[in-house]
Design a protein around this motif. Structure first.
Motif, short mmCIF file in Angstrom:
data_model
loop_
_atom_site.label_atom_id
_atom_site.label_comp_id
_atom_site.label_asym_id
_atom_site.label_seq_id
_atom_site.Cartn_x
_atom_site.Cartn_y
_atom_site.Cartn_z
N HIS A 59 3.81 1.29 -14.39
CA HIS A 59 4.92 2.07 -13.85
C HIS A 59 4.94 2.04 -12.33
CE1 HIS A 59 1.55 4.89 -13.47
NE2 HIS A 59 2.27 5.48 -12.52
N SER A 60 3.80 1.80 -11.69
CA SER A 60 3.77 1.71 -10.23
C SER A 60 4.46 0.46 -9.74
CB SER A 60 2.32 1.72 -9.74
OG SER A 60 1.67 2.88 -10.16
N ALA A 61 4.45 -0.59 -10.52
CA ALA A 61 5.06 -1.85 -10.10
C ALA A 61 6.56 -1.87 -10.34
CB ALA A 61 4.41 -3.02 -10.84
N ALA A 62 7.06 -0.90 -11.11
CA ALA A 62 8.48 -0.96 -11.47
C ALA A 62 9.38 -0.87 -10.25
CB ALA A 62 8.81 0.16 -12.45
N GLY A 63 9.01 -0.02 -9.25
CA GLY A 63 9.87 0.15 -8.09
C GLY A 63 9.49 -0.72 -6.90
N LEU A 64 8.54 -1.60 -7.05
CA LEU A 64 8.09 -2.42 -5.94
C LEU A 64 8.77 -3.78 -5.96
CD1 LEU A 64 4.26 -1.71 -5.88
CD2 LEU A 64 6.04 -0.65 -4.52
N THR A 65 9.17 -4.23 -4.78
CA THR A 65 9.74 -5.56 -4.64
C THR A 65 8.98 -6.26 -3.52
OG1 THR A 65 11.90 -4.76 -5.32
CG2 THR A 65 11.83 -6.89 -4.20
N LEU A 66 8.13 -7.19 -3.89
CA LEU A 66 7.29 -7.90 -2.93
C LEU A 66 7.72 -9.36 -2.89
CD1 LEU A 66 3.81 -6.41 -3.85
CD2 LEU A 66 5.42 -5.60 -2.13
N PRO A 67 8.39 -9.78 -1.83
CA PRO A 67 8.81 -11.19 -1.75
C PRO A 67 7.61 -12.12 -1.81
CG PRO A 67 9.89 -9.87 -0.05
CD PRO A 67 8.84 -9.00 -0.67
N ALA A 68 7.72 -13.17 -2.60
CA ALA A 68 6.60 -14.08 -2.78
C ALA A 68 6.28 -14.85 -1.50
CB ALA A 68 6.89 -15.06 -3.93
N GLU A 69 7.31 -15.10 -0.66
CA GLU A 69 7.09 -15.93 0.52
C GLU A 69 6.66 -15.11 1.74
OE1 GLU A 69 11.21 -14.36 0.69
OE2 GLU A 69 9.93 -15.27 -0.86
N PHE A 70 6.68 -13.79 1.64
CA PHE A 70 6.38 -12.96 2.81
C PHE A 70 4.88 -12.95 3.06
CE2 PHE A 70 5.55 -8.90 4.95
CZ PHE A 70 6.38 -9.04 6.04
N GLU A 71 4.48 -13.14 4.33
CA GLU A 71 3.07 -13.22 4.68
C GLU A 71 2.64 -12.13 5.66
OE1 GLU A 71 2.28 -17.09 6.15
OE2 GLU A 71 2.70 -18.10 4.23
N GLY A 72 3.49 -11.15 5.93
CA GLY A 72 3.15 -10.08 6.86
C GLY A 72 2.28 -9.03 6.20
N ALA A 73 2.12 -7.91 6.94
CA ALA A 73 1.27 -6.82 6.46
C ALA A 73 1.99 -6.04 5.36
CB ALA A 73 0.92 -5.89 7.61
N LEU A 74 1.21 -5.50 4.46
CA LEU A 74 1.71 -4.63 3.39
C LEU A 74 1.09 -3.26 3.64
CD1 LEU A 74 3.25 -4.16 0.75
CD2 LEU A 74 1.20 -4.91 -0.48
N VAL A 75 1.94 -2.27 4.01
CA VAL A 75 1.46 -0.95 4.45
C VAL A 75 1.94 0.10 3.46
CG1 VAL A 75 1.37 0.72 6.34
CG2 VAL A 75 1.58 -1.73 6.84
N LEU A 109 -2.89 5.93 -5.65
CA LEU A 109 -3.98 5.37 -6.48
C LEU A 109 -3.44 4.36 -7.48
CD1 LEU A 109 -6.18 8.51 -7.22
CD2 LEU A 109 -6.84 6.48 -5.93
N ALA A 110 -2.33 4.72 -8.15
CA ALA A 110 -1.77 3.82 -9.16
C ALA A 110 -1.29 2.51 -8.52
CB ALA A 110 -0.62 4.50 -9.88
N THR A 111 -0.70 2.60 -7.31
CA THR A 111 -0.20 1.39 -6.65
C THR A 111 -1.35 0.47 -6.23
OG1 THR A 111 1.72 2.61 -5.84
CG2 THR A 111 1.18 0.53 -4.74
N VAL A 112 -2.42 1.06 -5.68
CA VAL A 112 -3.58 0.24 -5.28
C VAL A 112 -4.21 -0.41 -6.50
CG1 VAL A 112 -5.90 0.36 -4.31
CG2 VAL A 112 -4.02 1.54 -3.18
N ASN A 113 -4.34 0.33 -7.58
CA ASN A 113 -4.92 -0.25 -8.80
C ASN A 113 -4.05 -1.38 -9.34
OD1 ASN A 113 -7.21 1.41 -8.91
ND2 ASN A 113 -6.09 3.04 -9.94
N TRP A 114 -2.74 -1.20 -9.27
CA TRP A 114 -1.84 -2.26 -9.73
C TRP A 114 -1.97 -3.51 -8.86
CZ3 TRP A 114 2.53 -4.33 -7.20
CH2 TRP A 114 3.26 -5.22 -7.96
#
Length: 551
Positions: A59-75, A109-114
């Protein structure tokens, strides 16, 4: 590393373990099967655990959109994020990174574990940002409770990722005009100033290059902001009065921007109690607060690997462990082979060969060893003896020489056992030889006697015993005399018709004493009236004298 690669890696590791168990390790069959079941159970346990974890964090990944080509920081933005994101917004992207709003410690916690479970290639880019906006807080006890919860969540995240960076950002309101408000960064080396148009400058150098009155005003407000952060935020995150581990702050940053402020907020309360500065009035600003993009580049670099590197590292680790265990097992197997053959060689050489049976058994064992070593030489050694550690080829010449240097003594040839031939009996009917009560041969008896003589001549040198028999009719003494006379008549005929010496023939008369049938019937009495020629094998009884043989 994605789910498929993780599963393939687990299956590959299990396959290598089974290869060690069934090919390399010298184990009993029962032990092999037990270890195989243990490997299968462990693989199933890992698969079930990974599946449950994935369902828990999905469920933590449902709202996340992480571009595959992006190489910057994830905060991951924790704490007061109301002024940083627009209503309903949970993701902001900048030049330096992507910022994700974490509404609660549980979501963090759920996002880090995912991310750990399914986005491990992003972990080197991951950082935490704890945003503190004191003008959005009006109750210190509630605020401390929130910080305590974030402290527990950040501590759990760092147990999974020990080198996870934490950036503490304080947003304060201050009546500063005439100069752009930069980011003030405090670390162990002092305070530096970060502006959009230049690199970091020490605070003293920045003050000299700008208007002294305006920069001095900002430094006064900066001292108050840092004092509030140390007294309240750092104290709650790092004080050892709780059982939670202290949270290390990698970077502390402060900026002064106008944002939405509640009446009688914590910043106003602090300024009224602790300084002579005039607290800004409560207000509402619709603009979003800036992210510390400039500071992401100076966060401590955390080592990490891409998905391909992680796959190569895990695969290389599994393969290295397999090769180490395989070489260790091959070394043990080779030592066992050398020890077994050397022990059999020593035992063979210590045996004298008398008696020959123990040494023959030892020699047979050496022959079996030699055949096995020759097969390895022709076809290649088995895998459990390979890995460049095979030493059996050096033992083959020694085994072959030992086998060739001794042969068992030739057993004595057994003497053939001579079986003495059994006596033979020729039975002649008296009616065909003699008239009733007569011992004189009838003229027609010659044919019967010639047939008997042929059988006698076939056994040269045998003793010839001629016995006469009669039935029980008449006087017994006369029957005995008649039977003897008939036997003598047959003897005399044989002596007259052949060259058989007289010493080879004996005669006997038994009368009716040895019947072969009942004398109560005519047929029985006829059978009892007979002459028997018994041929007895007696090689020395009928040999001719030397003088006779010479003539």
């Amino acid at each position: 590393m994605n789910v498929l690669l993780q599963r393939l890696m687990a299956i590959g590791a299990a396959g290598l373990a089974l290869l060690l168990i069934w090919v390399y390790f010298p184990l009993l069959p029962l032990t092999r099967w037990l270890l195989t079941l243990a490997v299968a159970a462990l693989l199933a346990l890992i698969t079930i655990s990974e599946w449950r974890s994935r369902r828990q964090f999905m469920h933590s990944a449902a709202g996340l959109t992480l571009p595959a080509e992006f190489e910057g920081a994830l905060v991951l933005v924790c704490g007061d994020s109301e002024g940083l994101f627009a209503p309903g917004e949970s993701t902001r992207r900048s030049k330096q990174g992507i910022y994700l709003a974490m509404a609660t410690p549980d979501q963090l916690l759920a996002t880090v574990n995912w991310l750990v479970a399914s986005q491990s290639s992003r972990l080197p880019q991951l950082s935490l940002m704890l945003s503190v906006i004191p003008e959005q807080q009006d109750d210190e006890a509630v605020f401390r409770g929130q910080l305590h919860q974030w402290r527990a969540a950040i501590g759990q995240c760092r147990r999974r990722l020990p080198q996870l960076n934490l950036l503490l950002c304080g947003y304060f309101s201050a009546p500063i005009v005439g100069v752009a408000t930069p980011w003030f960064v405090r670390d162990v080396q002092g305070t530096t100033v970060w502006q959009d148009d230049c690199l970091a400058q020490p605070l003293s150098e920045w003050m000299q290059q700008n208007n002294v009155a305006e920069t001095f005003s900002q430094t006064v407000w900066l001292d108050s902001a840092l004092s509030w952060l140390n007294k309240l935020v750092a104290d709650e995150l790092q004080h050892p009065r709780t059982a939670l581990p202290a949270v290390e702050i990698n970077l502390l940053a402060v900026t002064f921007r106008q944002g939405t402020a509640r009446p009688d907020n914590l910043w106003q309360q602090f300024l009224q109690r602790s300084s002579l500065l005039c607290a800004p009035a409560a207000c509402h600003h619709a603009s979003r607060l800036p992210f510390p993009d400039l500071l992401l580049t100076i966060l401590p670099q955390r080592p990490g690997f891409t998905a391909g590197q992680q796959l190569a590292l895990n695969g290389g680790t599994c393969l290295s462990l397999f090769l180490i265990c395989a070489m260790l097992a091959s070394f043990i197997n080779n030592q066992r082979l050398i020890r077994t053959i050397s022990s059999d060689l020593d035992n063979y050489q210590q045996l004298s060969g008398n008696p020959a049976a123990p040494k023959l058994q030892a020699q047979q064992r050496l022959r079996e060893h030699a055949q096995k070593l020759m097969r390895y030489q022709r076809q290649g050694e088995p895998q459990q003896l390979a890995m460049g550690l095979y030493q059996g080829g050096k033992l083959l010449p020694r085994v072959q020489r030992a086998v060739a240097n001794w042969s068992p003594p030739t057993p004595p040839v057994p003497k053939p056992q001579v079986v003495a031939p059994a006596p033979q009996t020729l039975r002649l009917d008296t009616l065909s030889l003699f008239d009733i009560a007569s011992a004189q041969l009838k003229p027609g008896a010659t044919k019967v006697l010639i047939n008997a003589l042929v059988n006698i001549k076939a056994k040269p040198g045998w003793l010839i015993v001629i016995a006469g028999h009669s039935d029980a009719t008449g006087h017994a003494q006369k029957n005995q005399q008649l039977s003897l006379a008939r036997a003598e008549s047959v003897r005399n005929w044989i002596l007259g018709m052949s060259d058989i010496p007289a010493r080879c023939i004996a005669v006997q008369g038994y009368g009716a004493s040895q019947p072969i049938a009942s004398n109560e019937t005519a047929a029985g009495r006829a059978a009892n009236r007979r002459v028997e020629i018994r041929l007895v094998p007696d090689s020395g009884a009928c040999l001719a004298p030397a003088s006779t043989a010479d003539r």
